[in-house]
Design an enzyme around this catalytic site. Structure first.
Site, PDB file in Angstrom:
ATOM      1  N   ARG A  43      -4.641   3.507  14.056  1.00 36.26           N
ATOM      2  CA  ARG A  43      -3.090   4.144  13.533  1.00 36.26           C
ATOM      3  C   ARG A  43      -1.867   4.563  14.013  1.00 36.26           C
ATOM      4  O   ARG A  43      -1.095   4.644  14.018  1.00 36.26           O
ATOM      5  CB  ARG A  43      -3.444   3.287  12.103  1.00 36.26           C
ATOM      6  CG  ARG A  43      -2.252   3.457  11.476  1.00 36.26           C
ATOM      7  CD  ARG A  43      -2.782   2.438   9.589  1.00 36.26           C
ATOM      8  NE  ARG A  43      -3.503   1.478   9.340  1.00 36.26           N
ATOM      9  CZ  ARG A  43      -4.938   2.032   9.309  1.00 36.26           C
ATOM     10  NH1 ARG A  43      -5.486   2.825   9.220  1.00 36.26           N
ATOM     11  NH2 ARG A  43      -5.654   0.873   9.507  1.00 36.26           N
ATOM     12  N   GLY A  70     -12.729   0.874   4.581  1.00 35.90           N
ATOM     13  CA  GLY A  70     -13.572  -0.356   5.678  1.00 35.90           C
ATOM     14  C   GLY A  70     -14.191   0.597   6.198  1.00 35.90           C
ATOM     15  O   GLY A  70     -15.812   0.870   5.571  1.00 35.90           O
ATOM     16  N   TYR A  71     -14.512   0.501   7.424  1.00 39.44           N
ATOM     17  CA  TYR A  71     -15.548   0.548   8.093  1.00 39.44           C
ATOM     18  C   TYR A  71     -16.274   2.268   8.419  1.00 39.44           C
ATOM     19  O   TYR A  71     -17.172   2.505   8.921  1.00 39.44           O
ATOM     20  CB  TYR A  71     -16.175  -0.029   9.372  1.00 39.44           C
ATOM     21  CG  TYR A  71     -16.077  -1.468   9.106  1.00 39.44           C
ATOM     22  CD1 TYR A  71     -16.583  -2.749   9.080  1.00 39.44           C
ATOM     23  CD2 TYR A  71     -14.842  -2.140   9.800  1.00 39.44           C
ATOM     24  CE1 TYR A  71     -17.165  -3.790   8.858  1.00 39.44           C
ATOM     25  CE2 TYR A  71     -14.751  -3.633   8.651  1.00 39.44           C
ATOM     26  CZ  TYR A  71     -15.696  -4.355   8.805  1.00 39.44           C
ATOM     27  OH  TYR A  71     -16.010  -5.679   8.676  1.00 39.44           O
ATOM     28  N   ASP A  72     -15.573   2.696   7.712  1.00 40.62           N
ATOM     29  CA  ASP A  72     -15.358   4.468   7.815  1.00 40.62           C
ATOM     30  C   ASP A  72     -16.686   5.117   7.747  1.00 40.62           C
ATOM     31  O   ASP A  72     -17.335   6.134   8.826  1.00 40.62           O
ATOM     32  CB  ASP A  72     -14.137   5.232   7.214  1.00 40.62           C
ATOM     33  CG  ASP A  72     -12.786   4.804   7.633  1.00 40.62           C
ATOM     34  OD1 ASP A  72     -12.463   5.026   9.240  1.00 40.62           O
ATOM     35  OD2 ASP A  72     -11.720   5.479   7.245  1.00 40.62           O
ATOM     36  N   LYS A  83      -8.598  12.565  10.578  1.00 35.21           N
ATOM     37  CA  LYS A  83      -8.791  11.186  11.588  1.00 35.21           C
ATOM     38  C   LYS A  83      -7.277  10.695  11.335  1.00 35.21           C
ATOM     39  O   LYS A  83      -6.831  10.034  13.213  1.00 35.21           O
ATOM     40  CB  LYS A  83      -9.053  10.716  10.498  1.00 35.21           C
ATOM     41  CG  LYS A  83      -8.984   8.893  10.265  1.00 35.21           C
ATOM     42  CD  LYS A  83      -9.421   7.307   9.245  1.00 35.21           C
ATOM     43  CE  LYS A  83      -9.036   6.804   9.707  1.00 35.21           C
ATOM     44  NZ  LYS A  83      -9.294   4.992   8.310  1.00 35.21           N
ATOM     45  N   ASN A 104       0.921  -1.159   0.129  1.00 36.88           N
ATOM     46  CA  ASN A 104       0.097  -0.097   0.286  1.00 36.88           C
ATOM     47  C   ASN A 104       1.033   1.047   0.372  1.00 36.88           C
ATOM     48  O   ASN A 104       1.412   1.739   1.331  1.00 36.88           O
ATOM     49  CB  ASN A 104      -1.145  -0.414   0.946  1.00 36.88           C
ATOM     50  CG  ASN A 104      -2.337   1.153   1.736  1.00 36.88           C
ATOM     51  OD1 ASN A 104      -1.583   2.784   1.004  1.00 36.88           O
ATOM     52  ND2 ASN A 104      -2.951   1.354   1.445  1.00 36.88           N
ATOM     53  N   GLN A 105       0.740   2.274  -1.349  1.00 34.89           N
ATOM     54  CA  GLN A 105       1.774   3.098  -1.135  1.00 34.89           C
ATOM     55  C   GLN A 105       1.660   4.282  -0.646  1.00 34.89           C
ATOM     56  O   GLN A 105       1.903   4.805   0.480  1.00 34.89           O
ATOM     57  CB  GLN A 105       1.919   3.742  -2.513  1.00 34.89           C
ATOM     58  CG  GLN A 105       2.625   2.842  -3.567  1.00 34.89           C
ATOM     59  CD  GLN A 105       3.812   2.930  -3.262  1.00 34.89           C
ATOM     60  OE1 GLN A 105       4.549   3.627  -2.932  1.00 34.89           O
ATOM     61  NE2 GLN A 105       4.491   1.178  -3.266  1.00 34.89           N
ATOM     62  N   ASP A 122      -1.085  -4.181  12.114  1.00 31.56           N
ATOM     63  CA  ASP A 122      -2.850  -5.015  11.609  1.00 31.56           C
ATOM     64  C   ASP A 122      -3.483  -4.550  12.067  1.00 31.56           C
ATOM     65  O   ASP A 122      -3.285  -3.518  13.823  1.00 31.56           O
ATOM     66  CB  ASP A 122      -2.830  -6.788  12.206  1.00 31.56           C
ATOM     67  CG  ASP A 122      -4.057  -6.888  11.779  1.00 31.56           C
ATOM     68  OD1 ASP A 122      -4.101  -6.645  10.452  1.00 31.56           O
ATOM     69  OD2 ASP A 122      -4.353  -8.352  12.492  1.00 31.56           O
ATOM     70  N   LYS A 175       0.556   3.456   2.948  1.00 33.74           N
ATOM     71  CA  LYS A 175       0.443   4.031   3.785  1.00 33.74           C
ATOM     72  C   LYS A 175       2.301   4.007   3.922  1.00 33.74           C
ATOM     73  O   LYS A 175       2.906   4.281   4.663  1.00 33.74           O
ATOM     74  CB  LYS A 175       0.667   2.189   4.719  1.00 33.74           C
ATOM     75  CG  LYS A 175       0.013   1.818   5.603  1.00 33.74           C
ATOM     76  CD  LYS A 175      -0.949   0.335   5.552  1.00 33.74           C
ATOM     77  CE  LYS A 175      -1.980  -0.256   6.048  1.00 33.74           C
ATOM     78  NZ  LYS A 175      -1.902  -1.546   6.717  1.00 33.74           N
TER      79      LYS A 175
HETATM   80  P1  ITT Z   1      -3.057  -4.793   4.862  1.00 40.60           P
HETATM   81  O1  ITT Z   1      -2.701  -5.329   3.133  1.00 40.60           O
HETATM   82  O2  ITT Z   1      -1.633  -3.861   5.593  1.00 40.60           O
HETATM   83  O3  ITT Z   1      -2.830  -5.497   5.690  1.00 40.60           O
HETATM   84  P2  ITT Z   1      -5.805  -4.587   4.887  1.00 40.60           P
HETATM   85  O4  ITT Z   1      -6.985  -4.162   4.147  1.00 40.60           O
HETATM   86  O5  ITT Z   1      -5.794  -6.501   5.736  1.00 40.60           O
HETATM   87  O6  ITT Z   1      -4.259  -4.186   4.047  1.00 40.60           O
HETATM   88  P3  ITT Z   1      -5.695  -4.294   8.230  1.00 40.60           P
HETATM   89  O7  ITT Z   1      -5.291  -5.517   8.281  1.00 40.60           O
HETATM   90  O8  ITT Z   1      -4.751  -3.398   8.804  1.00 40.60           O
HETATM   91  O9  ITT Z   1      -5.713  -3.611   6.813  1.00 40.60           O
HETATM   92  O10 ITT Z   1      -7.721  -3.692   8.216  1.00 40.60           O
HETATM   93  C1  ITT Z   1      -7.982  -4.973   9.051  1.00 40.60           C
HETATM   94  C2  ITT Z   1      -9.563  -3.936   7.932  1.00 40.60           C
HETATM   95  O11 ITT Z   1      -9.792  -3.374   9.099  1.00 40.60           O
HETATM   96  C3  ITT Z   1      -9.632  -4.029   6.923  1.00 40.60           C
HETATM   97  O12 ITT Z   1      -9.882  -3.944   6.012  1.00 40.60           O
HETATM   98  C4  ITT Z   1     -10.327  -2.846   7.129  1.00 40.60           C
HETATM   99  O13 ITT Z   1     -12.458  -3.620   7.369  1.00 40.60           O
HETATM  100  C5  ITT Z   1     -10.896  -2.582   8.877  1.00 40.60           C
HETATM  101  N1  ITT Z   1      -9.966  -1.269   8.977  1.00 40.60           N
HETATM  102  C6  ITT Z   1      -8.801  -1.022   9.150  1.00 40.60           C
HETATM  103  N2  ITT Z   1      -8.427   0.170  10.235  1.00 40.60           N
HETATM  104  C7  ITT Z   1      -9.957   0.243   9.415  1.00 40.60           C
HETATM  105  C8  ITT Z   1     -10.050   2.512   9.269  1.00 40.60           C
HETATM  106  O14 ITT Z   1      -9.075   3.839   9.656  1.00 40.60           O
HETATM  107  N3  ITT Z   1     -10.721   2.664   8.820  1.00 40.60           N
HETATM  108  C9  ITT Z   1     -11.702   1.644   8.331  1.00 40.60           C
HETATM  109  N4  ITT Z   1     -11.780   0.201   8.187  1.00 40.60           N
HETATM  110  C10 ITT Z   1     -10.963   0.292   8.760  1.00 40.60           C
END
Ligand code: ITT
Length: 227
Positions: free
Chosen positions: A181, A153-155, A175, A11-12, A71, A14
């Site tokens: 994070r 994601g769930y934002d 945020k 992920n660029q 994670d 990150k």
């Molecule tokens: P990586 O390749 O970096 O592992 P990932 O999408 O799996 O990417 P994470 O494991 O950190 O990223 O996150 C797992 C899930 O948790 C992500 O897919 C979202 O559904 C949720 N999530 C994590 N951080 C979030 C955020 O800041 N806002 C909304 N949803 C989030």
């Protein structure tokens, strides 16, 4: 330039965030795309800690360089901490963000307790195994309908009382300042002066030859051999 540290993500966004926050330290942050193909790590741990460490250590061992991995996920009180480590695949293996949100709102349909939190664990590991861990948590509530179109994601269903809006209605800067994070990263950045000597010591240990006691056990010290 001092150490090269690999960020175990493609992920660029990150990678840029880490590079920006650590720009004043004598280190170079590289992403997985800077290396050849690397096998995927199965994120099958029971905790965010487990998964972050597993990703960081696997990458460090594979590339022979210190590595950072994170994670994160959503923990909902009324669901006993679900979706937790299953956040990305809550509605199934190939679930989209919209699928996951739909399932979450359905599970909480009759629930008045909407308390939830995002959690994040960052692990910095060296190839031989030792690691440092940083954690961040951000409290909020699950809304009854999605609102806003920023973030991921769930934002859209995560209402943040501190900002008085959902994360999807907030700017990235708003945020990042208070997110799980953002907090874990800030904790790591605040300690970075201590991290560099820690890294130096661990990497020095890795280079040192391992004491081989068997060499002595097999020595023959009888007098006739000692000329
Ligand atoms: P990586 O390749 O970096 O592992 P990932 O999408 O799996 O990417 P994470 O494991 O950190 O990223 O996150 C797992 C899930 O948790 C992500 O897919 C979202 O559904 C949720 N999530 C994590 N951080 C979030 C955020 O800041 N806002 C909304 N949803 C989030």
């Amino acid at each position: 330039m001092g150490h090269t540290i690999v960020l175990a993500t493609k992920n660029q966004g990150k990678i840029k965030e880490f590079q920006e926050l650590l720009k004043n330290f004598p280190i170079e942050i590289k992403g997985l795309n800077d290396f050849g193909p690397i096998p995927e790590v199965v994120e099958d741990g029971e905790t965010f800690d487990d998964n972050a460490y597993k990703k960081a250590h696997f990458t460090a061992k594979f590339l022979g360089l210190p590595a950072i991995a994170d994670d994160s996920g959503l923990v909902v009180d009324a669901l006993n901490g679900a979706p937790g480590v299953y956040s990305a695949r809550y509605a199934g293996e190939n679930a989209t963000d919209a699928d996951n949100i739909k399932k979450l709102l359905h599970e909480l349909a009759d629930e008045t307790n909407r308390q939830a939190a995002f959690e994040c664990v960052i692990s910095l590991a060296v190839p031989s195994g030792p690691a440092l861990t940083y954690e961040g948590r951000c409290e909020g509530e699950i809304t009854t309908a999605a609102k806003g179109d920023g973030g991921f994601g769930y934002d859209p269903v995560f209402y943040c009382p501190e900002l008085s809006k959902t994360f999807a209605e907030s700017s990235m800067a708003e945020k990042n300042k208070i997110s799980h994070r953002g907090k874990a990263l800030a904790e790591m950045v605040a300690e970075f002066d201590k991290i560099i000597p820690w890294l130096n010591a661990r990497l020095q240990e890795e280079k040192a030859p391992k004491p081989d006691h068997t060499e002595f056990e097999h020595n023959d010290w009888s007098e006739d051999k000692m000329v």
